[in-house]
Motif scaffolding. Structure first.
Motif, mmCIF file in Angstrom:
data_model
loop_
_atom_site.group_PDB
_atom_site.id
_atom_site.type_symbol
_atom_site.label_atom_id
_atom_site.label_comp_id
_atom_site.label_asym_id
_atom_site.label_seq_id
_atom_site.Cartn_x
_atom_site.Cartn_y
_atom_site.Cartn_z
ATOM 1 N N GLU A 137 0.732 -1.244 -0.125
ATOM 2 C CA GLU A 137 0.008 -0.028 -0.029
ATOM 3 C C GLU A 137 1.008 1.121 -0.033
ATOM 4 O O GLU A 137 0.688 2.097 -0.858
ATOM 5 N N VAL B 215 2.366 1.361 -3.517
ATOM 6 C CA VAL B 215 1.317 2.054 -4.553
ATOM 7 C C VAL B 215 1.188 3.666 -4.239
ATOM 8 O O VAL B 215 1.312 4.278 -5.132
ATOM 9 N N LEU C 140 2.467 -1.874 -10.442
ATOM 10 C CA LEU C 140 1.197 -1.415 -10.014
ATOM 11 C C LEU C 140 0.032 -2.441 -10.589
ATOM 12 O O LEU C 140 -0.983 -2.782 -9.779
ATOM 13 N N ARG D 54 -2.396 -4.581 -7.995
ATOM 14 C CA ARG D 54 -4.008 -4.588 -8.341
ATOM 15 C C ARG D 54 -4.490 -5.717 -8.266
ATOM 16 O O ARG D 54 -5.218 -6.634 -7.728
ATOM 17 N N ASN D 55 -3.653 -6.829 -8.864
ATOM 18 C CA ASN D 55 -4.060 -8.197 -9.039
ATOM 19 C C ASN D 55 -3.963 -9.047 -7.953
ATOM 20 O O ASN D 55 -4.721 -9.972 -7.782
ATOM 21 N N GLU E 75 -5.566 -1.922 -3.621
ATOM 22 C CA GLU E 75 -6.302 -0.780 -4.042
ATOM 23 C C GLU E 75 -5.439 -0.131 -4.921
ATOM 24 O O GLU E 75 -4.368 0.727 -4.238
ATOM 25 N N VAL E 76 -5.561 -0.047 -6.318
ATOM 26 C CA VAL E 76 -4.963 0.941 -7.193
ATOM 27 C C VAL E 76 -5.882 1.898 -7.855
ATOM 28 O O VAL E 76 -6.744 1.240 -8.751
ATOM 29 N N ASP F 42 -8.117 3.413 -10.963
ATOM 30 C CA ASP F 42 -8.071 3.108 -12.318
ATOM 31 C C ASP F 42 -7.624 4.354 -13.041
ATOM 32 O O ASP F 42 -6.816 3.882 -14.371
#
Length: 353
Positions: A161, A164, A200, A204-205, A209-210, A212
Motif C-alpha cells: 500500500e 502504490v 502497480l 492490483r491483481n 487498491e490501485v 483506475d
C-alpha cells in the motif's frame, strides 16, 4: 489483508492437492516441478534454473540482497526474489524459504514510512513493488520478522500500500502521467514507466487498491509513445532512440496485463514482436526478460518457437557456477535470464494468460 492471504493460500493448496492426485508417482525420490497447464518442463530448463538459483542462493548477502555487480537496491533484491518465487518450490518450507524471507525483509527495510519509496530509482521501486505483490498471499508472514526488530518493520500488505501510494503520488506530479528515475522528476520514459506500471498492475491483481485513473493515465502515455508500426519511443516522443525490442515488448506486456488488447497500439506492437523475434543489441538480459513475457501474452505459438531458441542460447552461456553474465551485473543478469525461462513453469500470478 488476512482474508486475501487465506483465500489465495487456500486456492494454492487446493491446486497442489489436485495436481498430486492426478500426477503419476515418480520413479525416483526426486520430483520435477509440475506446470498447472500440464506441460512437461524440459530437462534443460530445470537444470539451468536450478543451477541459476544455486548461484543466487550462494551469493545472497546476510542482509538479503546481492552485491555481485550492478546497482544494488530494491529492484535487484526484487528480481532475485521473483526468480525464487517463480521456481514453484514452496516459499514457506522449500529450499529457498529462508532466502525469500531475507529478500522480502530487505525490500521492506528500504522503504521509509514517510514516502513508501523503494530506491535508489523508480526502476528499483517498480521491480520491488512487483516482487512484493507476487509474494503477497503466497508467503506466510507469521514468522517473517521473527527475532528481528526494525524501524520499517511492517506486513507485505502494508508495504504494498505504501509502494502504490508512492507511485501514484509521483505520477500525479508528472506532466506525462508516467515516471522516470526520481519520484519528483517531471519527464518520463517508457522503460522506467514499464517497471512501475507492472508493479502497480501486479499489486492490483493481488487485491491492493490501485486507482483506475492511475492505470489509465499510464496506458495513455504508452499509447502516445507507440507508433503504428509497433516501434515504441523511449522519451520525448515517437522518434526517441529508434527501434527497441525491449520497449516494444514492455508496451505489449503492459497493454496485455492491463487488459487493453482492444487498443490499436496493442495490435501494432503484437504484430511487430511476432514478426521481429530476433534479439536487439545491448542490454540483452533486460530485453529477453520482457520479450519472453510479451510474446507469451501475445501469441503462444510465437512464444513457443522463440522459447526453444532461448533455451539453446542460455544453455550455451550459463557459467559453471550457474550465473549469467551481462550488462546489468551477475545478480541482475542471472535473475532476468531465469525469469525469461520461468514462463516454462508459469507459477507466478503475473505470468498467467
Amino acid at each position: 489483508m488476512k482474508a486475501s492471504f487465506e483465500f489465495r493460500t487456500g486456492w494454492l493448496l487446493l491446486v497442489a492437492a489436485l495436481v498430486f492426485l492426478i500426477s503419476p508417482v515418480p520413479s525416483s525420490s526426486g520430483q520435477g516441478l509440475v506446470v498447472p497447464q500440464g506441460d512437461v518442463v524440459a530437462r534443460d530448463v530445470r537444470e539451468m534454473y536450478d543451477k541459476g538459483l544455486g548461484y543466487l542462493l550462494k551469493t545472497q548477502s546476510d542482509s538479503g540482497t546481492w552485491n555481485t555487480g550492478g546497482e544494488r537496491g530494491a529492484g535487484t533484491t526484487g528480481l532475485g526474489l521473483l526468480a525464487f518465487l517463480a521456481s514453484g518450490e514452496d516459499p514457506n518450507f522449500g529450499p529457498y524459504s529462508s532466502a525469500i524471507r531475507k529478500a522480502i525483509r530487505n525490500i521492506i527495510k528500504s522503504q521509509p514510512k514517510s514516502t513508501g519509496y523503494m530506491g535508489p530509482s523508480m526502476y528499483h521501486h517498480g521491480f520491488g513493488l512487483l516482487a512484493l505483490a507476487e509474494a503477497y498471499g503466497a508467503v506466510d508472514e507469521t514468522d517473517l520478522w521473527a527475532g528481528e526488530k526494525h524501524a520499517n518493520q511492517r506486513s507485505l500488505g502494508e508495504a504494498l500500500e505504501l509502494g502504490v501510494r508512492c507511485a501514484v503520488t509521483s505520477q500525479k506530479k508528472n506532466p506525462f502521467g508516467a515516471w522516470r528515475y526520481s519520484p519528483n522528476t517531471r519527464d518520463a520514459d517508457t522503460s522506467v514507466s514499464g517497471a512501475v506500471l507492472m508493479g502497480l498492475l501486479a499489486a492490483r491483481n493481488a487485491g491492493i487498491e490501485v486507482p483506475d485513473e492511475s492505470i489509465n493515465k499510464a496506458i495513455k502515455y504508452f499509447t502516445s509513445m507507440t507508433g503504428g508500426n509497433g516501434i515504441v519511443g523511449y522519451s520525448g516522443g515517437l522518434d526517441g532512440f529508434g527501434e527497441s525490442i525491449a520497449r516494444s515488448s514492455i508496451a505489449c506486456l503492459v497493454y496485455a496485463i492491463a487488459k487493453r488488447k482492444d487498443l490499436k497500439q496493442y495490435k501494432s506492437v503484437e504484430k511487430y514482436l511476432v514478426n521481429n523475434r530476433s534479439e536487439g543489441s545491448g542490454w540483452t538480459e533486460y530485453a529477453r526478460y520482457y520479450q519472453a513475457q510479451a510474446l507469451f501474452q501475445a501469441d503462444i505459438e510465437a512464444w513457443e518457437k522463440w522459447n526453444k531458441g532461448l533455451i539453446r542460447k542460455l544453455k550455451g552461456v550459463q557459467g559453471a557456477d550457474g550465473s549469467f553474465q551481462g550488462d546489468l551485473g551477475a545478480a541482475n543478469s542471472t535473475s532476468m535470464a531465469l525469469l525469461a525461462l520461468a514462463l516454462n513453469y508459469r507459477f507466478l500470478p503475473i505470468y498467467e494468460r
